[in-house]
Motif scaffolding. Sequence first.
Motif, PDB file in Angstrom:
ATOM      1  N   HIS A 113       1.052  -1.073   0.009  1.00 39.59           N
ATOM      2  CA  HIS A 113      -0.022   0.226   0.054  1.00 39.59           C
ATOM      3  C   HIS A 113       0.670   0.814   0.057  1.00 39.59           C
ATOM      4  N   ALA A 114       2.220   1.171   0.924  1.00 37.28           N
ATOM      5  CA  ALA A 114       3.117   2.553   0.492  1.00 37.28           C
ATOM      6  C   ALA A 114       3.716   2.727  -0.405  1.00 37.28           C
ATOM      7  N   ALA A 115       3.435   1.744  -1.810  1.00 37.32           N
ATOM      8  CA  ALA A 115       4.307   1.743  -2.818  1.00 37.32           C
ATOM      9  C   ALA A 115       3.234   2.163  -3.872  1.00 37.32           C
ATOM     10  N   ARG A 116       1.385   1.734  -3.404  1.00 38.90           N
ATOM     11  CA  ARG A 116       0.783   2.488  -4.821  1.00 38.90           C
ATOM     12  C   ARG A 116       0.758   4.105  -3.935  1.00 38.90           C
ATOM     13  N   PRO A 117       0.746   5.208  -4.902  1.00 31.26           N
ATOM     14  CA  PRO A 117       0.239   6.587  -4.919  1.00 31.26           C
ATOM     15  C   PRO A 117      -0.959   6.812  -4.397  1.00 31.26           C
ATOM     16  N   ALA A 118      -1.246   7.596  -3.126  1.00 30.52           N
ATOM     17  CA  ALA A 118      -2.583   7.643  -2.292  1.00 30.52           C
ATOM     18  C   ALA A 118      -3.228   8.724  -3.223  1.00 30.52           C
ATOM     19  N   THR A 119      -4.540   8.794  -3.432  1.00 33.63           N
ATOM     20  CA  THR A 119      -5.327   9.122  -4.258  1.00 33.63           C
ATOM     21  C   THR A 119      -6.069  10.272  -3.501  1.00 33.63           C
ATOM     22  N   ALA A 120      -6.982  11.107  -3.993  1.00 31.30           N
ATOM     23  CA  ALA A 120      -8.352  11.755  -3.394  1.00 31.30           C
ATOM     24  C   ALA A 120      -9.913  11.188  -3.122  1.00 31.30           C
ATOM     25  N   GLY A 121      -9.505  10.392  -4.274  1.00 33.10           N
ATOM     26  CA  GLY A 121     -11.049   9.781  -4.568  1.00 33.10           C
ATOM     27  C   GLY A 121     -10.613   8.389  -5.108  1.00 33.10           C
ATOM     28  N   PRO A 122     -10.554   7.205  -4.533  1.00 32.42           N
ATOM     29  CA  PRO A 122     -10.391   5.941  -4.607  1.00 32.42           C
ATOM     30  C   PRO A 122     -11.886   5.741  -5.392  1.00 32.42           C
ATOM     31  N   SER A 123     -11.846   4.717  -6.760  1.00 35.84           N
ATOM     32  CA  SER A 123     -12.838   4.862  -7.221  1.00 35.84           C
ATOM     33  C   SER A 123     -13.544   2.943  -6.736  1.00 35.84           C
ATOM     34  N   PRO A 124     -14.599   2.724  -6.744  1.00 36.49           N
ATOM     35  CA  PRO A 124     -14.717   1.375  -5.850  1.00 36.49           C
ATOM     36  C   PRO A 124     -14.353   0.493  -7.205  1.00 36.49           C
ATOM     37  N   ASN A 125     -15.791  -0.874  -6.611  1.00 37.71           N
ATOM     38  CA  ASN A 125     -14.929  -2.439  -7.742  1.00 37.71           C
ATOM     39  C   ASN A 125     -15.695  -2.248  -8.373  1.00 37.71           C
ATOM     40  N   VAL A 126     -16.553  -2.129  -9.962  1.00 38.15           N
ATOM     41  CA  VAL A 126     -17.744  -2.335 -10.020  1.00 38.15           C
ATOM     42  C   VAL A 126     -18.476  -3.989 -10.037  1.00 38.15           C
ATOM     43  N   ARG A 127     -18.310  -4.966  -9.390  1.00 40.88           N
ATOM     44  CA  ARG A 127     -18.598  -5.419  -9.414  1.00 40.88           C
ATOM     45  C   ARG A 127     -19.740  -5.004  -8.015  1.00 40.88           C
ATOM     46  N   LEU A 128     -18.920  -4.118  -6.909  1.00 43.83           N
ATOM     47  CA  LEU A 128     -19.821  -4.062  -5.933  1.00 43.83           C
ATOM     48  C   LEU A 128     -20.384  -3.263  -6.222  1.00 43.83           C
ATOM     49  N   THR A 129     -20.464  -2.170  -6.816  1.00 42.21           N
ATOM     50  CA  THR A 129     -21.486  -0.858  -7.657  1.00 42.21           C
ATOM     51  C   THR A 129     -23.072  -1.946  -7.823  1.00 42.21           C
ATOM     52  N   GLU A 130     -22.664  -2.963  -8.866  1.00 43.43           N
ATOM     53  CA  GLU A 130     -23.165  -3.542  -9.929  1.00 43.43           C
ATOM     54  C   GLU A 130     -24.286  -4.485  -9.351  1.00 43.43           C
ATOM     55  N   THR A 131     -24.074  -5.369  -7.439  1.00 45.19           N
ATOM     56  CA  THR A 131     -24.848  -5.228  -6.317  1.00 45.19           C
ATOM     57  C   THR A 131     -25.553  -4.693  -6.053  1.00 45.19           C
ATOM     58  N   VAL A 132     -24.895  -3.534  -5.351  1.00 46.91           N
ATOM     59  CA  VAL A 132     -25.428  -3.499  -4.282  1.00 46.91           C
ATOM     60  C   VAL A 132     -26.455  -1.697  -4.317  1.00 46.91           C
ATOM     61  N   THR A 133     -26.169  -1.183  -5.995  1.00 45.00           N
ATOM     62  CA  THR A 133     -27.168   0.581  -5.661  1.00 45.00           C
ATOM     63  C   THR A 133     -28.163  -0.149  -5.681  1.00 45.00           C
ATOM     64  N   ALA A 134     -28.717  -1.254  -5.990  1.00 44.17           N
ATOM     65  CA  ALA A 134     -30.691  -1.143  -5.990  1.00 44.17           C
ATOM     66  C   ALA A 134     -30.687  -2.024  -4.297  1.00 44.17           C
TER      67      ALA A 134
END
Length: 208
Positions: A14-35
């Motif tokens: 995780h330290a090697a990955r750049p920190a972002t101001a707004g990481p994106s959610p996983n598409v499998r989560l959003t398509e499952t949970v939105t409803a």
Amino acid sequence: MRSTDAVTFWDGVHAARPATAGPSPNVRLTETVTALPPGDALDLGCGDGGDTLWLARAGWRVTAADISAVAVERLTALARTHGVHDRVAAVRLDLRTSFPPGTFNLVSVHYLHTPYDLDRSAVLRTAALALRPGGRLLVVDHGSTAPWSWNQDPGAGFPSPREVAAGIGLDPEVWAVERADAPRRTATGPDGVTAEVTDHVLLVRRTG
């Protein structure tokens, strides 16, 4: 392998990955949970926190757990920045020895793969037992190796969603499999490289 080794490894990832101001959610989560109506969610292996933040913005109360202190600290700061800190509790723990307390309407487990010893089936069984009646367990695994994956072993195996479900060993009288498939998508890695990858998706609902 020792817990300290796993912590050091994932802190380094995780330290090697750049920190972002707004990481994106996983598409499998959003398509499952939105409803689904918001409730209490558990994000196991929360990583950069994209899923947790998306859930919190959608009105869910989220417990986010990760073995990496770097990931947990970043997520705690992001939750405050995004104004959802009152709906996010980020905790550092090792799933080999502990599990978040409580019961949930949703348990989300995305890409819970590790080079260290972990009884995944036991963890997923515990997650299913933590569901309230009507709650769902969403397990999304890698079904292929991305160019940026930490695991580039050409012999790596990818159990199918049905095999994962069989390994959990849930009583079909209490838990129903609502989805078990292997969709493909175009993914973007930490350095901006894109590749087509396969997800193994298992969605289980507690019926009683």
